[in-house]
Design a protein around this motif. Structure first.
Motif: not given
Length: 416
Positions: A38-41, A43-46, A94-97
């Motif tokens: 959620l912090s990486l943008g 939505d519910e589907g992702a 540590g993941a940024g994506t």
């Protein structure tokens, strides 16, 4: 050759301790992964897709691992699983994506599968037939303890204030990696080797189709799938529901832990429940009530009512996993128990891939309450299957056409 003497119960205690820490790490990491997504943008589907990736790698290797365990030792899978869990948690921190987060989540799921296949096979191999219900129940208490502590720890560490969710969710994932490492301290001398027989005759490999056609195995697999999907989607989607309803992450963690505490309570009283109700009625009844409660979670109820429903739901979900393990072990051919348990886990992972993805699609189209209705339908279907097995008299036991080695459960009605 002296007869094989079954080991004492110290190994089971050490296994429960190790499973508690490994499961605590996973239960802490799963909601943390949702919050980090959620912090990486996302939505519910992702969020649903990332939750499904957790089960994707295990789906590909479960049966080969089960085949290997049927003809070898169980214990080596345990530390391998712990290391992979820790690596997945640390990497996710540590993941940024979103893509990287999903990949590390998949590695964590692979580690969890390795640990669970090794541990379940160990319980099946080192437990006396009359003690399998009890030992599987105690083994799954380790999972419930981890599910009790993990979400609370994640809720205490994760904060939404001042845009801190990205940093605090990463911290929760790193802490979960450290928790997983503690499990390694309880895995010493956990498997007792059997005496080697002279010129052993190689056992014929039982086809997967033959295992799946054995009476009792499909029902055990489906019940396990339904119960695990309910637990999994609750863990992944309650944070989303909490954010939409204004429930703080710490409160969401307490709610998830309340569900886990009720599951422990169920497993502590499972033996007297089995004596009163029998395996088939206990399975079908708890699935039916659990399904109705899942539908109730979709309603916009106050927090205290949500807590009450989750407590009763947790009690209902406590019966499914240990009893489905015993059902599959008792029904499967003796030479393919680990493979049958792996097939059960494959069914679980299929559910973990399909159910969160479907939940994400449904949530994106209809709303976050819809996945809980979907879970309710799945559990009601499991209850119907259990009732049909009971009506047909299929309280799973050994197939009389199969040979009964000394360690195979007798064909009488379950008494544990």
């Amino acid at each position: 050759m002296p007869p094989y003497v079954r080991p004492g119960r110290g190994w089971l205690l050490r296994l429960v301790i190790a499973f508690s820490f490994a499961q605590a790490a996973v239960s802490m990491a799963r909601p943390a992964v949702s919050y980090r997504a959620l912090s990486l943008g996302a939505d519910e589907g992702a969020v649903g897709v990332i939750a499904g990736v957790y089960a994707l790698l295990p789906l590909l290797v479960a049966v080969p691992l089960g085949r290997h365990t049927d003809h070898g030792r169980c214990a080596p899978l345990l530390p391998v699983g712990v290391v992979l869990i820790g690596a997945g948690c640390a990497g996710g921190g540590g993941a940024g994506t979103l893509t990287g987060l999903a990949a590390w989540s998949g590695l964590m799921g692979l580690g969890h599968l390795c640990f669970v296949i090794g541990a379940q096979s160990l319980v099946a191999r080192q437990s006396a037939p009359a003690e399998q219900d009890r030992d599987f129940g105690h083994f799954t208490i380790g999972a419930s303890l981890g599910q009790l502590v993990g979400p609370v720890a994640a809720g205490c560490l994760i904060s939404e204030r001042d845009g801190a969710m990205a940093r605090t969710s990463a911290l929760a994932l790193l802490v979960s990696a450290a928790v997983a490492a503690v499990a390694l301290t309880s895995l010493w001398r956990i498997e007792h080797r059997r005496p080697v027989r002279r010129a052993p005759r190689p056992a014929a490999r039982v086809p997967v189709g033959g295992i799946l056609r054995t009476r009792g195995v499909p029902a055990g697999i489906f019940v396990s799938l339904a119960v695990l999907c309910a637990t999994d989607i609750l863990t992944a989607y309650l944070p989303v529901v909490g954010e939409q309803r204004g429930i703080a992450p710490a409160t969401v963690g307490l709610l998830l832990s309340l569900r886990a505490a009720a599951t422990i309570a169920c497993r502590l009283v499972m033996t007297p429940l089995l004596r009163v109700l029998g395996r088939a009625l206990l399975l079908s009844g708890t699935c039916l009530l659990g399904g109705l409660l899942c539908v109730g979670l979709a309603l916009p109820v106050p927090v205290w009512s949500l807590a009450l429903m989750l407590a009763v739901l947790g009690f209902c979900l406590g019966a499914g996993q240990p009893l489905s393990m015993t059902t599959v072990v008792r029904a499967a051919p003796a030479a393919a128990r680990s493979t049958a348990l792996a097939l059960r886990l494959t069914g679980n992972r299929l559910g973990q891939v399909a159910a969160p993805a479907a939940a994400g699609l449904v949530a994106g189209a209809v709303g976050t309450a819809a996945p809980f209705v979907m879970l309710g339908a799945l559990l009601v279907a499991a209850a119907g299957l259990g009732s049909r097995e009971r009506a047909a008299g299929a309280d799973p036991g050994p197939d009389p056409a199969l040979p009964l080695p000394a360690e195979r459960p007798p064909a009488e009605r379950d008494s544990a």
